[in-house]
Design a protein around this motif. Structure first.
Motif, PDB file in Angstrom:
ATOM      1  N   PRO A 182      -0.657  -7.684  -3.594  1.00 25.28           N
ATOM      2  CA  PRO A 182      -0.637  -7.172  -2.224  1.00 25.28           C
ATOM      3  C   PRO A 182       0.030  -8.165  -1.279  1.00 25.28           C
ATOM      4  CG  PRO A 182      -2.861  -7.819  -2.874  1.00 25.28           C
ATOM      5  CD  PRO A 182      -2.027  -7.889  -4.102  1.00 25.28           C
TER       6      PRO A 182
ATOM      7  N   LEU B 115      -0.093 -10.093   1.882  1.00 20.60           N
ATOM      8  CA  LEU B 115      -1.115 -10.502   2.854  1.00 20.60           C
ATOM      9  C   LEU B 115      -0.501 -11.064   4.134  1.00 20.60           C
ATOM     10  CD1 LEU B 115      -3.852 -12.182   0.612  1.00 20.60           C
ATOM     11  CD2 LEU B 115      -3.534  -9.787   1.189  1.00 20.60           C
TER      12      LEU B 115
ATOM     13  N   HIS C  52       1.025 -13.592  -1.099  1.00 20.11           N
ATOM     14  CA  HIS C  52       0.318 -12.566  -1.876  1.00 20.11           C
ATOM     15  C   HIS C  52      -1.130 -12.894  -2.170  1.00 20.11           C
ATOM     16  CE1 HIS C  52       4.018 -10.386  -2.679  1.00 20.11           C
ATOM     17  NE2 HIS C  52       4.588 -11.540  -2.963  1.00 20.11           N
ATOM     18  N   ASN C  53      -1.566 -14.092  -1.820  1.00 16.66           N
ATOM     19  CA  ASN C  53      -2.975 -14.431  -2.025  1.00 16.66           C
ATOM     20  C   ASN C  53      -3.360 -15.463  -0.964  1.00 16.66           C
ATOM     21  OD1 ASN C  53      -2.201 -17.071  -2.998  1.00 16.66           O
ATOM     22  ND2 ASN C  53      -1.630 -16.046  -4.907  1.00 16.66           N
TER      23      ASN C  53
ATOM     24  N   GLU D  42       1.710 -10.415  10.191  1.00 16.84           N
ATOM     25  CA  GLU D  42       0.600  -9.778   9.483  1.00 16.84           C
ATOM     26  C   GLU D  42       1.175  -8.608   8.672  1.00 16.84           C
ATOM     27  OE1 GLU D  42      -2.405 -10.823   9.298  1.00 16.84           O
ATOM     28  OE2 GLU D  42      -2.394 -12.351  10.864  1.00 16.84           O
ATOM     29  N   PRO D  43       0.415  -8.116   7.678  1.00 22.56           N
ATOM     30  CA  PRO D  43       0.977  -7.074   6.819  1.00 22.56           C
ATOM     31  C   PRO D  43       1.604  -5.903   7.586  1.00 22.56           C
ATOM     32  CG  PRO D  43      -1.111  -7.814   5.939  1.00 22.56           C
ATOM     33  CD  PRO D  43      -0.917  -8.533   7.229  1.00 22.56           C
ATOM     34  N   GLU D  44       0.936  -5.444   8.665  1.00 23.62           N
ATOM     35  CA  GLU D  44       1.528  -4.294   9.357  1.00 23.62           C
ATOM     36  C   GLU D  44       2.810  -4.684  10.086  1.00 23.62           C
ATOM     37  OE1 GLU D  44      -1.556  -5.415   9.691  1.00 23.62           O
ATOM     38  OE2 GLU D  44      -1.809  -6.059  11.762  1.00 23.62           O
TER      39      GLU D  44
ATOM     40  N   VAL E 267       3.445  -2.483   1.264  1.00 22.46           N
ATOM     41  CA  VAL E 267       2.400  -3.429   1.671  1.00 22.46           C
ATOM     42  C   VAL E 267       1.011  -2.863   1.399  1.00 22.46           C
ATOM     43  CG1 VAL E 267       3.859  -4.496   3.431  1.00 22.46           C
ATOM     44  CG2 VAL E 267       2.316  -2.645   4.077  1.00 22.46           C
ATOM     45  N   SER E 268       0.935  -1.880   0.516  1.00 19.98           N
ATOM     46  CA  SER E 268      -0.359  -1.276   0.208  1.00 19.98           C
ATOM     47  C   SER E 268      -1.333  -2.305  -0.371  1.00 19.98           C
ATOM     48  CB  SER E 268      -0.137  -0.153  -0.812  1.00 19.98           C
ATOM     49  OG  SER E 268      -1.334   0.071  -1.534  1.00 19.98           O
ATOM     50  N   PRO E 269      -2.585  -2.275   0.082  1.00 14.54           N
ATOM     51  CA  PRO E 269      -3.566  -3.216  -0.473  1.00 14.54           C
ATOM     52  C   PRO E 269      -3.826  -2.958  -1.957  1.00 14.54           C
ATOM     53  CG  PRO E 269      -4.536  -1.840   1.284  1.00 14.54           C
ATOM     54  CD  PRO E 269      -3.144  -1.381   1.111  1.00 14.54           C
ATOM     55  N   ASP E 270      -3.412  -1.792  -2.464  1.00 15.09           N
ATOM     56  CA  ASP E 270      -3.623  -1.488  -3.881  1.00 15.09           C
ATOM     57  C   ASP E 270      -2.526  -2.054  -4.770  1.00 15.09           C
ATOM     58  OD1 ASP E 270      -5.738  -0.011  -2.988  1.00 15.09           O
ATOM     59  OD2 ASP E 270      -4.557   1.837  -2.851  1.00 15.09           O
TER      60      ASP E 270
END
Ligand SMILES: Cc1cc2nc3c(=O)[nH]c(=O)nc-3n(C[C@H](O)[C@H](O)[C@H](O)COP(=O)(O)OP(=O)(O)OC[C@H]3O[C@@H](n4cnc5c(N)ncnc54)[C@H](O)[C@@H]3O)c2cc1C
Ligand SMILES: [Zn+2]
Lengths: 96, 416
Positions: B169, B171, B123-124, B149-151, B162-165
């Motif tokens: 998030p 990662l 997450h970071n 990777e996130p996707e 997996v939204s960057p908001d």
């Protein structure tokens, strides 16, 4: 959640506190003279009593001061909390 | 022992499954045994099985104060993986995973081992670096590990947010495809049945209350069903390791904490893998019955009450909702806790002790289910030969004196 009596602030919910493990562990007086076994004993070996035990707490989200408690590790009952440096109350005997 | 097969199932189907024989005996304790194992969880029963199978030592008793698998074996969230950081751990857990892959066949008992994959979320930036470091360490040790990777995380587990908001998030994630879950009770029962068939006495309702010694040598154990003599006593009592070691006069670097889990109502299949997040502290999988099986971190205080605190459930649910918005209206059915014994380096103790004939297997903390076969296999070797196997030698009690700690707090993934 436990309610814990901070000796300075009074009764507060457990989430305000940080648990500090066994109380009254004395630092070695002469560290240079310590054997490896004695070091391991000081650093890692802890009482893990099933029953009443002396332990430390810190009122992290309050006055941020350390204090001691006697708590029963099965029932979670806290018998007493007391300030650092004051006389250590004895543990209740088995069966209490 | 009846052999389970398609024929035996068909035969018993004809009589409505009412005539299956007992799967293990219920003997009274004999006055003495070659080896007494204290604790009838998966590790203890497995140890008895491998003692008999690999080392020909079958004059063995397993003493259990309650019922088989009623301890942490029957209380965990059943996650099995081998993606630990250090070589010592990687070898031990990987040996275990290899045994898992053949366990149902070996025991002739379906432990429902399901290699559905485990992903550990990052997450970071620090999570990402630590995760990738672990991944490369795993690969160097021949353990399967992939980076997503996130996707790719989204493609692998579509219901994950997996939204960057998001507050935390995603990662990226590590994926171990050979990892998964198993049916925890079946592990205890399968080992019990197979050990019993090889002559091991499994004695339930028998609590050990003392370890007897003559000089520096174990001579027997005191129990609620009388004295049982033995020259080798092995304790495998997750949660109570300090208590039992204390009976033999040993202090250990172990602290016992509650660890809880909970399950939801059963729903249709939505989650085909295991998702873990050490940073926001939740891990979840879906059982074959359809429940979400959800775990979190330990209670900070030491306690033996087998009861976790509600504020941990609150934190765990908040994290779950954040990662899986789809679960926001799920109903939770029941929660429970076990007592886990944690070591300062988040690694177990599988070891001889300074007392002759006294062996300890404990300190697995929050992560010992995955190791059940490997731990039991090594421990049986340690007891039979009176020396550790190279796989468990690094997990000896003397590492706390030598300073050769095996710090697995990162890979353990559960705060302790
Ligand atoms: C909520 C929770 C979730 C977990 N999730 C996972 C996970 O997802 N993956 C993972 O790998 N690990 C997990 N773990 C850890 C795992 O469950 C344990 O490490 C493992 O099951 C330990 O197995 P065991 O056989 O050593 O102990 P246990 O199954 O606890 O067996 C010990 C037995 O000893 C008996 N006993 C104790 N004292 C005495 C006595 N004096 N006399 C006789 N018998 C005695 C007990 O009754 C008990 O049956 C989890 C644990 C908990 C509590
Ligand atoms: Zn205060």
């Amino acid at each position: 959640m436990l309610l814990i009596e901070c000796p300075y602030c009074g009764r507060r919910p457990e989430i305000e506190f940080h648990h500090g493990g066994e109380a009254h562990i004395a630092r070695p007086e002469d560290p240079d003279a310590l054997s490896d076994e004695a070091w391991a004993n000081y650093l890692y070996m802890r009482a893990n009593t099933k029953g009443w035990r002396h332990e430390r707490w810190m009122h992290a989200a309050g006055c941020r001061r350390w204090f001691n408690a006697i708590r029963h590790t099965v029932s979670n009952e806290i018998l007493v909390t007391y300030e650092m440096g004051t006389e250590t109350p004895p543990l209740p005997t088995v069966g209490d | 022992m009846t052999k389970f097969s398609i024929v035996s199932i068909a035969r018993n189907a004809l009589t409505h499954h009412e005539n299956w024989p007992r799967q293990w005996r219920n003997p009274d304790p004999k006055p003495s045994y070659d080896v007494v194992i204290v604790g009838g969880g998966g590790h203890g029963l497995g140890t008895a099985y491998y003692l008999a199978k690999e080392h020909g030592v079958s004059n063995v008793a397993v003493l259990e104060k309650n019922w088989l698998g009623g301890g942490n074996t029957g209380r965990n969230t059943t996650i099995v993986r081998s993606n630990y950081l250090w070589d010592e751990s990687a070898h031990l857990y990987e040996h275990s995973l290899k045994l898992w892959e053949k366990l149902s066949q070996d025991l002739n008992f379906n432990v429902m081992f399901s290699q559905r994959g485990v992903i550990n979320l990052a997450h970071n930036l620090q999570d990402v670096r630590a995760s990738r470091r672990r991944l490369y360490a795993n690969r160097l040790n021949g353990i399967d590990a992939e980076w997503l990777e996130p996707e790719q995380v989204k493609a692998f587990c579509p219901i994950l947010n997996v939204s960057p908001d998001a507050r935390y998030p995603v990662l990226g994630a590590t994926l171990q495809r050979r990892a998964g879950v198993a049916r925890h009770d079946a592990v205890a029962w399968g080992y019990a049945r197979a050990a019993d068939a090889r002559g091991v006495d499994i004695i339930q309702g028998c609590e050990v209350t003392g370890i007897m010694r003559e000089g520096n040598r174990v001579t027997g154990v005191d129990t609620t069903r009388g004295v049982i003599k033995t020259r080798k006593a092995a304790i495998v009592v997750a949660g109570d390791t300090s208590v039992l070691a204390g009976m033999a006069g040993l202090r250990l670097p172990i602290q016992s904490h509650p660890l809880q889990a909970l399950v939801s109502d059963s729903i249709k299949p939505v989650l085909h893998t295991v998702v873990m997040s050490g940073a926001v502290h939740v891990y979840v999988s879906q059982s074959d019955k359809g429940e979400l099986v959800i775990g979190s971190g330990i209670d900070a205080l030491t306690a033996y009450g087998q009861r976790g605190s509600f504020h941990l459930i609150e934190g765990q649910m908040a994290a779950l909702k954040e990662l899986f918005p789809i679960f926001s209206r799920m109903r939770m059915m029941r929660a429970w806790a076990g007592t886990v014994d944690t070591c300062p380096d988040a690694s177990p103790i599988v070891s001889k002790t300074p007392i002759d004939g006294f062996y300890i297997n404990g300190g697995w903390g929050t992560g010992g289910f995955k190791s059940t076969p490997g731990s039991a296999w090594c421990f049986a070797h340690t007891i039979a030969r009176d020396e550790p196997h190279p796989l468990n030698a690094p997990f000896s009690l003397d590492r706390f004196v030598s300073g050769r700690l095996i710090d697995e707090h990162g890979a353990a993934a559960v705060a302790h």
